[in-house]
Design a protein around this motif. Structure first.
Motif, short mmCIF file in Angstrom:
data_model
loop_
_atom_site.label_atom_id
_atom_site.label_comp_id
_atom_site.label_asym_id
_atom_site.label_seq_id
_atom_site.Cartn_x
_atom_site.Cartn_y
_atom_site.Cartn_z
N HIS A 59 0.74 -1.15 -0.08
CA HIS A 59 -0.01 0.20 0.15
C HIS A 59 0.92 1.29 -0.05
CE1 HIS A 59 -3.83 -2.17 0.52
NE2 HIS A 59 -2.94 -2.97 1.77
N LEU A 60 0.22 2.26 -0.64
CA LEU A 60 1.03 3.61 -0.60
C LEU A 60 0.90 4.27 0.70
CD1 LEU A 60 -0.20 5.22 -3.84
CD2 LEU A 60 1.65 4.02 -3.62
N ASP A 61 1.86 5.18 0.99
CA ASP A 61 1.81 5.96 2.56
C ASP A 61 0.26 6.28 2.74
OD1 ASP A 61 4.36 5.26 2.82
OD2 ASP A 61 5.15 7.19 2.12
N PRO A 62 -0.19 6.40 3.95
CA PRO A 62 -1.59 6.58 4.18
C PRO A 62 -1.48 8.27 3.85
CG PRO A 62 -0.42 5.80 6.11
CD PRO A 62 0.65 5.52 4.97
N MET A 63 -2.61 8.74 3.77
CA MET A 63 -2.70 10.34 3.56
C MET A 63 -2.98 10.82 4.92
SD MET A 63 -1.54 10.96 0.38
CE MET A 63 -2.24 12.59 0.41
N ASN A 64 -2.90 11.72 5.15
CA ASN A 64 -3.36 12.77 6.45
C ASN A 64 -4.81 12.77 6.49
OD1 ASN A 64 -0.79 12.23 7.87
ND2 ASN A 64 -0.27 14.39 7.28
#
Length: 67
Positions: free
Chosen positions: A34-39
């Motif tokens: 998964h990509l980095d989670p967005m804030n």
């Protein structure tokens, strides 16, 4: 008692290491990460209380006008 021939051990260990490294790289590269989670912006909701709708002011005895 015959001597143990260790002349091929280096070749076997190196080829095994390279093979294991290659297999692990192929295994990891085939995974979908998964990509980095967005804030996520958090909206703070104040609890709904009856006195929030009214304008109230609390007077301290020292702020009252002199009588």
């Amino acid at each position: 008692m015959p001597q143990l021939d260790t002349s091929t051990w280096f070749t076997i260990m190196m080829s095994s290491s390279i093979t294991l490294f290659t297999l692990m790289q192929l295994k990891v590269s085939s995974q979908n990460f998964h990509l980095d989670p967005m804030n996520k912006t958090m909206h703070v909701t104040a609890p709904k209380t009856p006195w929030d709708l009214k304008w109230t002011k609390i007077y301290s005895p020292h702020s009252l006008p002199l009588q």
